[in-house]
Structure formats: C-alpha cells, structure tokens
Enzyme design. Structure first.
Site, short mmCIF file in Angstrom:
data_model
loop_
_atom_site.label_atom_id
_atom_site.label_comp_id
_atom_site.label_asym_id
_atom_site.label_seq_id
_atom_site.Cartn_x
_atom_site.Cartn_y
_atom_site.Cartn_z
N GLY A 45 0.79 -1.22 0.00
CA GLY A 45 0.00 0.00 0.00
C GLY A 45 0.83 1.28 0.00
O GLY A 45 0.29 2.36 -0.21
N CYS A 254 -28.26 -8.12 -16.76
CA CYS A 254 -27.56 -7.91 -18.03
C CYS A 254 -28.46 -8.34 -19.18
O CYS A 254 -29.02 -9.44 -19.17
CB CYS A 254 -26.26 -8.70 -18.05
SG CYS A 254 -25.47 -8.70 -19.68
N CYS A 257 -26.49 -11.61 -20.88
CA CYS A 257 -26.27 -12.89 -20.20
C CYS A 257 -27.19 -13.06 -19.00
O CYS A 257 -27.20 -14.12 -18.37
CB CYS A 257 -24.81 -13.04 -19.77
SG CYS A 257 -24.36 -12.03 -18.35
N CYS A 279 -23.26 -6.24 -19.01
CA CYS A 279 -22.07 -6.44 -18.19
C CYS A 279 -20.94 -5.54 -18.68
O CYS A 279 -20.70 -5.43 -19.88
CB CYS A 279 -21.57 -7.88 -18.30
SG CYS A 279 -22.61 -9.08 -17.49
N CYS A 285 -19.22 -11.89 -19.44
CA CYS A 285 -20.52 -11.93 -20.10
C CYS A 285 -20.51 -13.00 -21.21
O CYS A 285 -21.43 -13.80 -21.35
CB CYS A 285 -20.81 -10.54 -20.68
SG CYS A 285 -22.50 -10.32 -21.25
#
Lengths: 300, 203, 365
Positions: A45, A254, A257, A279, A285
C-alpha cells in the site's frame, strides 16, 4: 568500466520490433522498476517513487501500468488487457497490440487463461488465481491528493499514519448527503497500515482486493509512483460503524447474459432515452452466454 | 587490478541477459509476495562462493545504481571482478551505504548498520541477499502477514540471533527485506511478515 | 443495438491512415522534406529539442514533420525516443564564457566588454505580413555578412559578481541529479528545478514569468544578459581520466538580474535567475530565468505569495507532455466510473426528495 558491462547498457537480444528492446524498456529501466516492485510488495500500500519513463503512449493513457507490465512480462506470459472491463475498447486494443509487437507475448481475452492482466477501471468478475498478476493503471495514486494537494504534506501524513483528514472528509459527506459521496477510487486501508487509492475502479470492485490470491500491482506513470497489494492481504474499504461500506446493486439484469451479480453499464438505446444494462466485463458476459450462442470475434 | 587480471576471473553470466533476468525477477517477486514459499532460481551457474540462486539474484537486481556490501566470505577477486563486469555495481565498505548486501549465516548476528529506510521513504532500505546451506532444517516457525493466507510454517536454518536482529531493525514501515538463497532455490522474507515463536508474536 | 467504442483494431488502423492523409495534405503539392523543416523552421526545431530533452535537429525535424506541425506532439515523439537510449554519463558543465556568439545583448549596461551584437532577431521587425514570401518561386537568400560573430567574452553577471554586488552561486560538487531517472522529491535542489524548467513548456513558463511581473510574487528583473551561440560540450569518461570534447551545440542563455533589498542577515545585493535552452530560444530562456528566480524565494527568505514561487505547483505542472497526456486521457472511455456516479447521484436525489415530499404533505395537512 562504466558503459561496457551488460547491466549498464544492455540491449535486448532478438527484440521483435526492430530497433526496440524486448517489451520496449531497456534492461536498466526494467531493473529499476523491478527493484521498486520488490519494495512495493514488502510495504503493501506504500507508494514507491520510481524513475518513470516516457512511453510511446500519452501520460494518462496507461503508461504506469505499461511500464510495470513491461518490467514483469516474459516469453511465457499470456497477456490480457481491459479498459472499462472490456477487451475490445480502443485503448485496451492499443496496449495489447503494443506488447504483442514489442514482446511477442501471447494475448487472450479469457480471464482464467491470462497470467498478466493489465486493467483500467475494473477488476474482472471471474475470480483470479494465484498464478496471475493484475496490473492497474493509476492516474492519481495519492488517496489524500484531493484533500491536500501538497506531496510534502501527504507524505508526512502517510509517514505518521495520520489519516484524520480522510475520515473527516468522508464524515462530512455523510453529514451533508447522508452517504459517503465517493463511488469509485474509493479509499482502502491495506494490512491495517497504509490508506491506498485502489485506482478508479468502482467501489463495487473493492471487495475483490481483499485476500485476493493474485498479486496486484499499481503503476502511475505521470506521477511516477508504483505500489502493490500482495496476495492474501487484508484490504478494508474505509467506513464508519453506523455507515458501513456497501457496493452498488442494480435492479436490472444484463441484457445479454442475464447476470444479476456483475457490474452493469447503462446504455441509452434510443432517442426517447430507453435504457438497457449490460455487463461491463465482456469476457465474463461472453463466458456466460457461450453455452447458448457462439463466441463473437473480439474486435469486429 | 589491471585489465588482464580482471579478465582472468571473468565467467559467463546469464545466457540470455533479457529473458533470464526476467525469469529470475519473477521468481524473486513471487518469493517476496508469498513469504516462506520456496521458488526455483536456476538461470545462473555458481560463481566462486556464490550458489546459482544467489548469483542469479545479483545479476537480476544489481547495476551502477545499487551500492553493494559484501560479507568477507564473498569478498573474493572472482566475485568482485564478475560483479563489476556483469553488473557494474559499486562495492561499498560501509554497510550504511548499501542498497543490497550479500551475506552468509555468520553475518546475521549483527544487522544494526544496514539502512532500514525512513518513515517517509521506507523503500529506501537495504535488501539482504542471504546465502544459506539449505532452506530448511531449522526450528519450525509460523509466519503470518501479507502473502500468507493464514499461517505458513517455515523452518529456515537460522540462529535465534537473526530473529532478534530483524526484530530490532523493524519498526514498520521501516525494516529490512531479505531473500534466502540456497542452491537453486530462494525464499523471501519481507519486513511485513510477522514471525511467531511458540504462539507468541515476536517480530 | 448501439454499443459504445467497439471494433477496436480496424478503427485504430483506419484512424492512422486518416491521420497520415491529413498530414500529407494535397498530394499534388511536393512533400516537405525533413531537411527543409530543419533548415527553414529552426525555431520550431529548437523548441522541440529543448522540451524534448534531446539535442538532435534532424530527429526533431522528423518529429515535426510526422506530427504535422503539432509541436507538443513532436516533443512527445522525441521524448519517447529519448527514453529508449542508454545513458552513458553527464557532461562537464558548459562554459558559456567560451561561446562563439551570434547574438548577445544586455539591458543593464550601455556598453560592456565584448560589446553587444544584435544578431538575428524579430525584435525590431515590424510585424507586417511579408507578401513577397507568399509569391511563387524561389527567393534568393538574404545578402548579409554571415561572419558577424563575437569572440568569447565574459558574462555580464560575472562582472557584477566581481564587484560583490551579486549573490554568489556556490559550485556544487554533488553528483548531477537526473530527473528523467529519479522522480522529483520536494523540496527540490536548484539543479533539479533547472532541469525541470529546461524541459518545461515555453507557454507555461512565459505566463508564470509574466505573472511575477504583474505582482504575483513580484521581483523586479533586468535582462542582465542574453547570449546565443555555439558552445563546446566536454565529457570526462571515467576510464580515460581526462576530458574530451564531444562537439558543439547551439544554446540560448539568459541571466536575469533581480533586485534584492536584503534581510535576515543578508546584505542588499542583486540576485540571479537563470535560463538555458537548446538552439535559438530566447522567449523560453527568459521565461525560465524569471521562474527560476521566483522559485528561489525560500533561499532569500522571501514570502511565497504568487503561484510562480510555489515549487511544487510550478514543477509538477510545467511539463507539457505530462499535462497534454492527462488532459487528453479524458477522451478515453470513463463509462464505468460514470455509471457509479449516476447511481450515486440518483440515490442522493431520491434521499433528498423523500423529506421534501414529507414536508409537502405536512404543509397540506
């Protein structure tokens, strides 16, 4: 002997694009970035300053991610590049092409087959595995930058672990709007120490950072910083006990899909403003649709 | 040393300076990202007292920008000549100046002089390249922290003095990062790893 | 169904072809040669070399041609090439007192050792379009004595320094930092600042320098000296142990003399702002000298009140390759984050509307 030894000025043998090095960068630059990556992994980080180079793509278009990819890619890697979650957006195509040309690496659009995934603004929906490295393109690596513009000041805050200003800012949001008004590039705490900008991924993707089996590397070319989240590292989105962190949800599915779990893009499909949702992760997808329809050629 | 003397000691480095450096780097990156897991490091041959993994780490990371401190055992004409020729790294007498240090086990009882970075720039710390006879056979310790899903049991053959020294030099984010090399293998130990002795956290 | 930004590869290929066509223009007109650009646009070439940080007039001319005259694009092309080159070392400091001068002026003295030489300049041209250049056909080159040059002569500010009226610059034995290899770290050294300014955007430095003249960090400057000419570059390779000349480069050097009334233990004296650029680049060198001086506020215990005095602000924003890149990246798709913002705004609106509706009902009751 300066200038004679291979590590001082070696050029790649057998680069694909004539006149340029394997994966574009010279070996000295790669070594510098690689040393930076070791420190980034050792201090999760923390933003390591590095001697970012000009890349043949403009700053802001993924030069940081590209430099990291160039430093890590090898002959056996399989590269996937996504922008907005999609393999076929123009900048993703351009970067994928760049490495196919300069490093000759195999490329794929399938998340599970990739060993290195360079991404802008998304983490794939398909869970990553331990043999993968995810490389993020980062515009502004400093999570405190919009609160404190001075680098001298923010570096001190990180050194002291003093993130009071960030909590104040988030709490002011709650007082004013009733919510934390940050929906992407949502700050996280890594391994209980550094507050980190996860790059402008939607906060929907933040939970995927936590205890991920894949190594995550972040590169900011213009700002000349790189940082990392090692595999299996605690990554916690900042929140308050009375306002716990929550991700976006859609009422729609979606249109391709039918997924109800993935991040959806909103499309305006006619002049009356009718909307459809699809998506953002095109590979995810496609994989879901595959049993029903043949896969379309990407890039057509 | 004259040029003739130097060339007398010279041995080949990486076969393919680009791809072998990349493979060695990736193994090192994985070693540090998943502390305690053994990674292969076989792209270099042994050089004088340096085992293949140790030498590969040198070739992958050292150049004119990385002052190196050599433990007496590694301070030989052959090692100096090859590092000078293949890496071009300055070899420094003061430990404080070193960005990398090549150490063997006896050196581990005193790590006090190596730079462990600052609060503002914890990255500006020395990386220890430690050559051991083997990467196991010592007492079993439990490692925790980033890169480790839960707990990892590691039994590096190290004296207690090393752990005391490491602990003394740790004040996260400041600290020392280490690679342990033996034969063609390497284990990484970043400063972020917490090592537990007998259920009690010590470092 | 409309799907955004699809068809990547073919679209990109087509865009490249269209760009090439735009660059070439009407093919019945002869193509511009790189040598023509190099010879006839020397000031564009100079700017591209300076801000591209690479002294190579042929490559700079090529970049200008390839960029269809977009100088920032040309600077970027040169930078991207430069970054692939190995670094062998740094030169010895240029000795500009040994320059072969083609222009040299000082605004601070009427006459001075070595004299003034106007040389080629736009300064006293009346800005009237020259329609003769519009006419077809060859124009014979101008008839002037091209040998008008000044032998090497001392710098004006050194004369002031000899009298003790100018703050002394201490030569530094420290290793030369290289901001293309080590990122800037604040506070910076003057060497780092000068490097950043030398690569900095001419327009940005000009505007900042101008702002100091108008009172945002005012520090009255005099153009102590501007000199343009050829100077020899020397290097001292470690393995040789002695210096050898590499060749000549054309540079513009500007030294501003600034008032300083003294204070905090410093005597009243003049201070210096320094500008240096490749080629004939007077405006750039002057802008740089003004900004260099304003960034020395800390050194002279001056109050920082203008943007040109804030080193982090100036140095982090003076690079046009960085700035152009980050601004232009807004053209990339951002629809994922925008979707997040849509969702958030809708949620906030819903919340804001709820109490309003409740209040409206209360009013009705």
């Amino acid at each position: 002997m300066n200038g004679l030894n291979p590590n001082a000025a070696s050029q790649a043998a057998g680069a694909l694009e004539s006149g340029y090095n394997f994966a574009y960068l010279d070996e000295q630059t790669k070594r510098m970035i690689r040393r930076g990556l070791l420190k980034a992994v050792a201090v999760p980080g923390y933003q390591v300053p590095f001697g970012g180079r000009e890349m043949p793509l403009p700053y802001g278009w993924g030069t940081g991610g590209m430099q990291l990819s160039a430093a890590i890619l090898g002959a056996d890697d399989v590269l996937k590049v996504i922008d907005q979650g999609a393999d076929d957006t123009t900048n993703a195509v351009s970067i994928r092409r760049f490495f196919a040309r300069t490093a000759g690496v195999a490329t794929t659009t399938r998340t599970p087959e990739a060993t290195v995934i360079q991404t802008r603004h998304r983490i794939p929906e398909t869970p990553l595995h331990g043999e993968q490295i995810l490389v993020f393109q980062v515009p502004i690596p400093e999570p405190l930058r919009f609160i404190e513009p001075s680098e001298t000041e923010t570096r001190t805050m990180h050194a002291l672990g003093d993130y009071g200003v960030m909590h104040v800012k988030l709490y002011e949001d709650i007082a004013t709007f009733g919510h934390i008004a940050t929906s992407y590039a949502y700050p996280v705490t890594v391994d209980e120490r550094y507050v980190m900008d996860p790059s402008p991924i939607p906060k929907f993707d933040n939970p995927k950072l936590h205890m991920s089996p894949a190594l995550m590397l972040f590169g900011a070319g213009r700002e000349k910083r790189l940082y990392a989240v090692p595999p299996f590292t605690e990554v916690v989105s900042l929140d308050f006990a009375d306002h716990p962190f929550a991700v976006q949800r859609w009422e729609e599915n979606c249109a391709f899909c039918g997924s109800h779990d993935s991040y959806l893009d909103e499309l305006i499909v006619d002049d009356a403003g009718s909307k459809r949702f699809v998506c953002s992760d095109t590979d995810y997808c496609m994989q879901r649709r595959e049993p029903f329809e043949p896969q379309q050629e990407v890039g057509q | 040393m004259t040029v003739e003397h130097v060339s007398h000691w010279l041995q080949p480095a990486f076969n393919d300076p680009v791809l072998d450096a990349q493979v060695s780097f990736r193994a090192a990156l994985k070693a540090l990202a998943e502390p305690g897991l053994v990674q292969g490091m076989d792209r270099a041959l042994a050089l004088d007292g340096l085992q293949p993994a140790t030498y590969a780490l040198c070739l992958a990371f050292l150049d004119a920008d990385t002052p190196l401190w050599l433990a007496p055992r590694f301070d030989t004409a052959a090692i100096r000549a090859n590092l000078a020729f293949h890496c071009g790294c300055p070899i420094v007498a003061e430990r404080e100046m070193a960005l990398f240090a090549l150490l063997d086990e006896p050196e581990l009882s005193d790590l006090s002089a190596f730079d462990n970075g600052s609060e503002r720039y914890p990255d500006q710390s020395c990386t220890l390249l430690i050559q051991l006879e083997a990467l196991d056979g010592g007492s079993l310790l439990r490692w925790r922290g980033p890169g480790i899903r839960d707990v990892r049991a590691v039994n590096l053959p190290l004296a207690a003095a090393f752990w005391q020294q490491r602990s003394a030099r740790s004040a996260f984010p400041r600290g020392l990062d280490a690679f342990f090399a033996a034969g063609q293998q390497v284990i990484g130990l970043p400063r972020s790893t917490r090592v537990l002795f007998n259920l009690e956290e010590a470092a | 169904m409309y799907v955004a930004v699809k068809g990547g590869e073919r679209a990109i290929d087509n865009a490249h072809l269209l760009l090439a066509k735009m660059r070439r223009g009407d093919t019945s007109i002869p193509e511009l040669t790189v040598e023509q650009v190099r010879q006839q646009m020397p000031l564009a070439v100079a700017r591209v070399m300076s801000e591209g940080s690479l002294y190579d007039s042929e490559l700079a001319a090529l970049a200008i041609k390839q960029a269809a005259g977009d100088l920032m694009e040309a600077i970027f092309l040169l930078r991207a090439y430069r970054t692939t080159l190995p670094r062998f070392g740094s030169s010895l400091p240029l000795d500009t007192t040994q320059m072969l001068l083609s222009r040299r002026i000082s605004a601070t003295f009427k006459d001075l050792p070595g004299g003034q030489l106007l040389g080629p300049t736009f300064d006293y041209t009346h800005r009237l379009l020259d329609f003769a250049l519009l006419a077809e056909g060859e124009h014979p080159g101008p008839q002037v004595d091209a040998t008008a040059q000044l032998e090497s002569c001392p710098r004006v500010l050194d004369l002031l320094a000899a009298e003790g009226l100018l703050a002394r610059e201490r030569p530094s034995a420290a290793e030369v930092p290289d901001m293309t290899r080590e990122p800037l770290d604040f506070p910076t050294s003057r060497a780092q600042r000068l490097q950043a300014l030398a690569r900095g955007d001419e327009g940005f430095l000009l505007a900042l320098g101008y702002s100091t003249q108008r009172g945002y960090g005012r520090n009255h400057p005099f153009a102590g000296e501007i000199r343009i000419g050829e100077v020899e570059v020397w290097i001292e390779p470690e393995e040789l142990g002695f210096a050898v000349p590499l060749g000549d480069i054309e540079i513009t050097e500007c030294e501003m003399v600034n008032q300083f009334v003294g204070g905090k233990g410093i005597e009243p004296q003049f201070t210096r702002g320094y500008g240096l650029a490749f080629g004939y680049a007077e405006r750039k060198a002057m802008g740089m000298a003004l900004v260099d001086r304003s960034l020395r506020a800390g050194e002279y215990a001056e109050e920082v009140e203008g943007p040109a005095q804030q080193e982090e602000f100036v140095l982090m924003h003076c690079d046009n390759v960085e700035a152009a890149g980050f601004v232009s990246h807004l053209k990339l798709p951002h629809y994922v984050d925008f979707q997040s913002e849509l969702e958030l705004i809708r949620k906030l609106r819903k919340q804001a509307e709820a109490p309003m509706q409740a209040a409206a009902q209360e009013n009705r009751a």
